[in-house]
Write a protein that holds these residues in place. Structure first.
Motif, PDB file in Angstrom:
ATOM      1  N   THR A 272       8.548 -17.724  66.114  1.00  0.00           N
ATOM      2  CA  THR A 272       8.645 -18.864  67.027  1.00  0.00           C
ATOM      3  C   THR A 272       7.327 -19.633  67.038  1.00  0.00           C
ATOM      4  OG1 THR A 272      10.211 -17.653  68.413  1.00  0.00           O
ATOM      5  CG2 THR A 272       9.144 -19.554  69.417  1.00  0.00           C
ATOM      6  N   GLY A 273       6.225 -18.926  66.797  1.00  0.00           N
ATOM      7  CA  GLY A 273       4.924 -19.582  66.722  1.00  0.00           C
ATOM      8  C   GLY A 273       4.869 -20.643  65.644  1.00  0.00           C
ATOM      9  N   GLY A 274       5.647 -20.458  64.563  1.00  0.00           N
ATOM     10  CA  GLY A 274       5.706 -21.480  63.526  1.00  0.00           C
ATOM     11  C   GLY A 274       6.322 -22.771  64.045  1.00  0.00           C
ATOM     12  N   LEU A 275       7.356 -22.652  64.880  1.00  0.00           N
ATOM     13  CA  LEU A 275       7.956 -23.834  65.498  1.00  0.00           C
ATOM     14  C   LEU A 275       6.975 -24.493  66.458  1.00  0.00           C
ATOM     15  CD1 LEU A 275      11.523 -22.431  66.216  1.00  0.00           C
ATOM     16  CD2 LEU A 275      10.945 -24.248  64.602  1.00  0.00           C
ATOM     17  N   GLU A 276       6.213 -23.691  67.175  1.00  0.00           N
ATOM     18  CA  GLU A 276       5.219 -24.237  68.100  1.00  0.00           C
ATOM     19  C   GLU A 276       4.153 -25.013  67.337  1.00  0.00           C
ATOM     20  OE1 GLU A 276       5.782 -20.502  71.214  1.00  0.00           O
ATOM     21  OE2 GLU A 276       3.837 -20.854  70.286  1.00  0.00           O
ATOM     22  N   ALA A 277       3.782 -24.502  66.167  1.00  0.00           N
ATOM     23  CA  ALA A 277       2.814 -25.222  65.335  1.00  0.00           C
ATOM     24  C   ALA A 277       3.384 -26.572  64.887  1.00  0.00           C
ATOM     25  CB  ALA A 277       2.428 -24.369  64.129  1.00  0.00           C
ATOM     26  N   LEU A 278       4.647 -26.580  64.488  1.00  0.00           N
ATOM     27  CA  LEU A 278       5.293 -27.833  64.087  1.00  0.00           C
ATOM     28  C   LEU A 278       5.319 -28.832  65.233  1.00  0.00           C
ATOM     29  CD1 LEU A 278       8.310 -26.464  62.025  1.00  0.00           C
ATOM     30  CD2 LEU A 278       6.594 -28.074  61.165  1.00  0.00           C
ATOM     31  N   LEU A 279       5.649 -28.358  66.421  1.00  0.00           N
ATOM     32  CA  LEU A 279       5.701 -29.234  67.592  1.00  0.00           C
ATOM     33  C   LEU A 279       4.318 -29.792  67.925  1.00  0.00           C
ATOM     34  CD1 LEU A 279       8.142 -27.124  69.780  1.00  0.00           C
ATOM     35  CD2 LEU A 279       8.663 -29.287  68.638  1.00  0.00           C
ATOM     36  N   SER A 280       3.281 -29.091  67.468  1.00  0.00           N
ATOM     37  CA  SER A 280       1.907 -29.540  67.688  1.00  0.00           C
ATOM     38  C   SER A 280       1.429 -30.482  66.595  1.00  0.00           C
ATOM     39  CB  SER A 280       0.968 -28.326  67.761  1.00  0.00           C
ATOM     40  OG  SER A 280       1.342 -27.462  68.800  1.00  0.00           O
ATOM     41  N   GLY A 281       2.309 -30.792  65.645  1.00  0.00           N
ATOM     42  CA  GLY A 281       1.943 -31.708  64.575  1.00  0.00           C
ATOM     43  C   GLY A 281       1.272 -31.045  63.395  1.00  0.00           C
ATOM     44  N   VAL A 282       1.357 -29.718  63.312  1.00  0.00           N
ATOM     45  CA  VAL A 282       0.753 -28.995  62.198  1.00  0.00           C
ATOM     46  C   VAL A 282       1.816 -28.762  61.124  1.00  0.00           C
ATOM     47  CG1 VAL A 282      -0.363 -26.848  61.470  1.00  0.00           C
ATOM     48  CG2 VAL A 282      -0.875 -27.817  63.724  1.00  0.00           C
ATOM     49  N   PRO A 283       1.621 -29.229  59.884  1.00  0.00           N
ATOM     50  CA  PRO A 283       2.579 -28.903  58.817  1.00  0.00           C
ATOM     51  C   PRO A 283       2.702 -27.383  58.699  1.00  0.00           C
ATOM     52  CG  PRO A 283       1.008 -30.565  58.082  1.00  0.00           C
ATOM     53  CD  PRO A 283       0.501 -30.055  59.403  1.00  0.00           C
ATOM     54  N   THR A 284       3.919 -26.889  58.795  1.00  0.00           N
ATOM     55  CA  THR A 284       4.130 -25.444  58.847  1.00  0.00           C
ATOM     56  C   THR A 284       5.222 -25.059  57.871  1.00  0.00           C
ATOM     57  OG1 THR A 284       3.499 -25.427  61.187  1.00  0.00           O
ATOM     58  CG2 THR A 284       4.663 -23.499  60.361  1.00  0.00           C
ATOM     59  N   GLN A 313       4.208 -21.273  45.599  1.00  0.00           N
ATOM     60  CA  GLN A 313       4.253 -22.735  45.578  1.00  0.00           C
ATOM     61  C   GLN A 313       3.119 -23.325  46.410  1.00  0.00           C
ATOM     62  OE1 GLN A 313       8.605 -22.714  46.694  1.00  0.00           O
ATOM     63  NE2 GLN A 313       8.630 -24.520  45.373  1.00  0.00           N
ATOM     64  N   ILE A 314       2.812 -22.682  47.540  1.00  0.00           N
ATOM     65  CA  ILE A 314       1.703 -23.146  48.379  1.00  0.00           C
ATOM     66  C   ILE A 314       0.388 -22.993  47.631  1.00  0.00           C
ATOM     67  CG2 ILE A 314       0.421 -22.736  50.515  1.00  0.00           C
ATOM     68  CD1 ILE A 314       3.065 -21.890  51.799  1.00  0.00           C
ATOM     69  N   ILE A 315       0.230 -21.867  46.961  1.00  0.00           N
ATOM     70  CA  ILE A 315      -0.999 -21.624  46.187  1.00  0.00           C
ATOM     71  C   ILE A 315      -1.169 -22.695  45.108  1.00  0.00           C
ATOM     72  CG2 ILE A 315      -2.038 -20.036  44.498  1.00  0.00           C
ATOM     73  CD1 ILE A 315      -0.890 -17.725  46.217  1.00  0.00           C
ATOM     74  N   LYS A 316      -0.059 -23.160  44.542  1.00  0.00           N
ATOM     75  CA  LYS A 316      -0.102 -24.192  43.494  1.00  0.00           C
ATOM     76  C   LYS A 316      -0.210 -25.603  44.088  1.00  0.00           C
ATOM     77  CE  LYS A 316       2.745 -21.469  40.311  1.00  0.00           C
ATOM     78  NZ  LYS A 316       4.079 -21.374  39.640  1.00  0.00           N
ATOM     79  N   GLY A 317      -0.196 -25.705  45.424  1.00  0.00           N
ATOM     80  CA  GLY A 317      -0.307 -27.011  46.064  1.00  0.00           C
ATOM     81  C   GLY A 317       0.988 -27.794  46.064  1.00  0.00           C
ATOM     82  N   GLU A 318       2.133 -27.110  45.989  1.00  0.00           N
ATOM     83  CA  GLU A 318       3.438 -27.768  45.935  1.00  0.00           C
ATOM     84  C   GLU A 318       4.086 -27.847  47.325  1.00  0.00           C
ATOM     85  OE1 GLU A 318       5.655 -25.509  43.106  1.00  0.00           O
ATOM     86  OE2 GLU A 318       4.398 -26.098  41.405  1.00  0.00           O
ATOM     87  N   ASN A 319       3.289 -28.122  48.328  1.00  0.00           N
ATOM     88  CA  ASN A 319       3.797 -28.160  49.701  1.00  0.00           C
ATOM     89  C   ASN A 319       4.747 -29.344  49.906  1.00  0.00           C
ATOM     90  OD1 ASN A 319       1.687 -26.378  49.622  1.00  0.00           O
ATOM     91  ND2 ASN A 319       0.769 -27.020  51.535  1.00  0.00           N
ATOM     92  N   PRO A 320       5.948 -29.112  50.426  1.00  0.00           N
ATOM     93  CA  PRO A 320       6.889 -30.215  50.671  1.00  0.00           C
ATOM     94  C   PRO A 320       6.550 -30.953  51.963  1.00  0.00           C
ATOM     95  CG  PRO A 320       7.851 -28.147  51.381  1.00  0.00           C
ATOM     96  CD  PRO A 320       6.518 -27.809  50.765  1.00  0.00           C
TER      97      PRO A 320
END
Length: 350
Positions: A272-284, A313-320
């Protein structure tokens, strides 16, 4: 009005203490009971006690709850996961002919990774007069089970009261240099020691791939504690036993909300903390490396946000790109959750 709050574990204490405070400010009586099974390890940590500085509570077992319920409260609010004692309390209230209304609910995201467990939790809450829900998407999910009789049980999308504090903090929060990469742990996901060790190895690899950033592991708990989601193979312990760790990876025991303002992007599995990060404007990003095609740990639930990805994918910088608005379907986030849930509890008394 007389309310009795029967609480278990930190997530429900954090969810319902804002409501208790709101009711008490309006001069309503609130009795607070912490339910602890007789042979259960003590889950009432220093952190939980710090939440209760201005609130009195008692530690009780099930039989002590029964005795207290004879005082015929207007509303009994049961804050717990879908535990066996919930239907026992509901049955006791009905058997004794008490006029007490019953409210139950959820303190976080409702995941699809354990369908039988989810159905069991809904069934155990089905005798309630009210079930409070974190976000709109979960209301439809509960109704789809066909277990709830909506004529007898009201489903209220109240949101989570503890998120109101985050909502107000964001309005005044100073935006720092976002140099950190944050991993938000789910204490039981992944489950096995080998997978948790592999997860830490991935995070170490990530730190090496992003030497200009700090990779921070945020554990759910700072140490092993009694909890339904009790930590299993603590990530900080695994990290500390590894050799040749890069200097830009560390563990933080800071409050999760305090880390968002300096976070470049966050990762989790299904917290749920991941959703809280998204709501805070943090790409998650919800990593699916351990989830598999069967959605073992619930990561795939967040596909509609567009943020399910592998850590490689994150390590390769392929973040969507992430759909921040879609996160609001999972958790209501308008600063009014405490007011909303308080009002609906008061309405039960009418």
């Amino acid at each position: 009005m007389k309310f009795i709050f029967i609480l278990q574990y930190d997530s429900f204490v954090r969810t319902l203490t804002p409501v208790i405070s709101s009711l008490q400010k309006s001069t309503h009586d609130c009795k607070i009971l912490f339910y602890k099974k007789i042979r259960e390890r003590n889950w009432i940590t220093d952190k939980i006690q710090s939440m209760m500085v201005d609130l009195e509570y008692q530690k009780v077992n099930l039989f002590q709850i029964y005795r207290e319920l004879k005082n015929n409260y207007d509303v009994a609010v049961i804050g717990s996961v879908g535990a066996r004692f919930i239907p026992k309390i509901i049955k006791y209230i009905h058997k004794k002919g008490l006029s007490t209304k019953i409210a139950t609910g959820y303190a976080g995201a409702l995941l699809n990774n354990h369908p039988k467990g989810f159905l069991k939790g809904v069934r155990r809450r089905s005798g309630s007069d009210l079930i409070w829900i974190p976000g709109d998407i979960w209301k439809y999910k509960i109704l789809e089970t066909g277990i709830i009789n909506s004529q007898k049980t009201k489903l209220e999308v109240s949101g989570l009261p503890q998120l109101d504090k985050l909502h107000f903090e964001l309005e005044n929060q100073e935006r720092k240099n976002r140099d950190n990469i944050l991993f938000i742990e789910q204490p039981t996901f992944p489950e096995s020691y080998n997978d948790r060790k592999k997860l830490v190895e991935y995070l170490v690899e990530l730190a090496r791939a992003f030497p200009q950033n700090n990779v921070i592991i945020k554990p759910r708990f700072s140490k092993l504690v009694a909890h339904t989601h009790r930590p299993k193979y603590h990530l900080p312990d695994i990290l500390s036993n590894m050799e040749n760790i890069p200097q830009n990876i560390s563990v933080s025991d800071k409050a999760l909300y305090k880390l968002f303002s300096s976070t470049k992007f966050a990762m989790t599995i299904s917290s749920t903390g991941g959703l809280e990060a998204l709501l805070s404007g943090v790409p998650t990003y919800f990593i699916n490396d351990f989830c598999g095609e069967q959605n073992r740990y619930g990561s795939l639930d967040f596909s509609r946000i567009g943020s399910v990805i592998s850590i490689q994918q994150i390590i390769k910088g392929e973040n969507p790109e992430v759909d921040f608005e879609a996160a609001k379907d999972f958790l209501r986030f308008d600063g009014k959750n405490t007011t909303r849930l308080t009002k609906v509890l008061l309405k039960l008394c009418q």
